[in-house]
Motif scaffolding. Structure first.
Motif, PDB file in Angstrom:
ATOM      1  N   ASN A  16       0.675  -1.344  -0.111  1.00  0.00           N
ATOM      2  CA  ASN A  16      -0.004   0.028  -0.121  1.00  0.00           C
ATOM      3  C   ASN A  16       1.055   1.337   0.127  1.00  0.00           C
ATOM      4  N   HIS A  18       1.158   3.758   2.101  1.00  0.00           N
ATOM      5  CA  HIS A  18       1.711   3.911   3.363  1.00  0.00           C
ATOM      6  C   HIS A  18       2.969   3.113   3.614  1.00  0.00           C
ATOM      7  N   ASP A  19       2.964   1.851   3.220  1.00  0.00           N
ATOM      8  CA  ASP A  19       4.169   1.081   3.438  1.00  0.00           C
ATOM      9  C   ASP A  19       5.084   1.409   2.514  1.00  0.00           C
ATOM     10  N   GLN A  46      -3.086   3.858   3.563  1.00  0.00           N
ATOM     11  CA  GLN A  46      -3.008   2.417   4.112  1.00  0.00           C
ATOM     12  C   GLN A  46      -4.048   1.316   3.217  1.00  0.00           C
TER      13      GLN A  46
END
Length: 65
Positions: A16, A18-19, A46
């Motif tokens: 995602n 965010h990651d 996320q």
């Protein structure tokens, strides 16, 4: 999979937004992200999984005076 980040091609694993930001040492709280020419709300980082061919533009906030 292949994506474009600020005009540069990158090969990444599925993840995602965010990651991905964390994987490139960027604090998600300090940037704005455009995904395929649309601003992505921080609340969706996320839940938004990057797909092959996606284009990200990441803008850092800079303070000053």
């Amino acid at each position: 999979m292949n994506i474009t980040v600020n005009g540069e091609a990158k090969s990444i694993a599925t993840m995602n937004v965010h990651d991905f930001l964390h994987s490139i040492d960027i604090d998600p709280r300090r940037v704005a992200v455009e995904l395929n020419m649309d601003i992505l709300p921080k609340a969706e980082y996320q839940a938004t999984v990057l797909k092959d061919g996606d284009a990200l533009e990441i803008v850092h906030f800079v303070g000053g005076g």
